[in-house]
Design a protein around this motif. Structure first.
Motif, short mmCIF file in Angstrom:
data_model
loop_
_atom_site.label_atom_id
_atom_site.label_comp_id
_atom_site.label_asym_id
_atom_site.label_seq_id
_atom_site.Cartn_x
_atom_site.Cartn_y
_atom_site.Cartn_z
N ILE A 32 0.65 -1.04 0.13
CA ILE A 32 0.11 0.04 -0.19
C ILE A 32 0.85 1.33 -0.11
CG2 ILE A 32 -2.16 -1.05 0.74
CD1 ILE A 32 -1.18 -0.08 3.71
N SER A 33 2.11 1.25 -0.29
CA SER A 33 3.06 2.36 -0.54
C SER A 33 3.06 3.22 0.69
CB SER A 33 2.61 3.13 -1.85
OG SER A 33 2.69 2.30 -2.81
N VAL A 34 3.07 2.65 1.77
CA VAL A 34 3.19 3.45 3.06
C VAL A 34 4.53 3.11 3.75
CG1 VAL A 34 2.26 3.92 5.60
CG2 VAL A 34 0.64 3.82 3.79
N VAL A 35 5.22 4.12 3.96
CA VAL A 35 6.62 3.85 4.66
C VAL A 35 6.36 3.89 6.29
CG1 VAL A 35 9.15 4.55 5.29
CG2 VAL A 35 7.75 4.50 2.68
N LEU A 36 6.68 2.94 7.00
CA LEU A 36 6.73 2.96 8.60
C LEU A 36 8.18 2.99 8.91
CD1 LEU A 36 4.38 -0.14 9.46
CD2 LEU A 36 3.91 2.38 9.37
N VAL A 37 8.37 4.21 9.51
CA VAL A 37 9.73 4.24 10.30
C VAL A 37 9.53 4.05 11.84
CG1 VAL A 37 10.52 5.58 8.49
CG2 VAL A 37 9.27 6.77 10.31
#
Length: 88
Positions: free
Chosen positions: A53-58
């Protein structure tokens, strides 16, 4: 459209693959701490969420957003998908 439930379904499947937990033990109210996820589990989760889903979790996202349950994680992911309003 991606909503909390669809994100949860994806996260839940991933957790069930990563950890030896009962399916009924992974709910929206499950705390992330109770899952005993290690750093490799978090990396795997980051990769899958970015791919699907193209979400970057940092890591800072967890510290800054006070994410402690799977519901909060899913709500955070859905919030990242909302378009940013550009002033006209």
């Amino acid at each position: 459209m991606t909503n909390v439930n669809s994100v949860f379904d994806m996260v839940r499947e991933l957790i069930l693959e990563l950890k030896d937990v009962e399916e009924n033990d992974v709910t929206l109210e499950t705390t992330i701490e109770s899952l005993s996820l290690d750093s490799l589990d978090f990396v795997e989760m980051q990769v899958v969420i970015k791919k699907k889903i193209s979400v970057v979790l940092v890591p800072e996202s967890f510290a800054n957003s006070n994410i402690s349950t799977l519901r909060q994680l899913c709500e955070f992911i859905v919030e990242q998908l909302k378009p940013v309003a550009v002033p006209v």
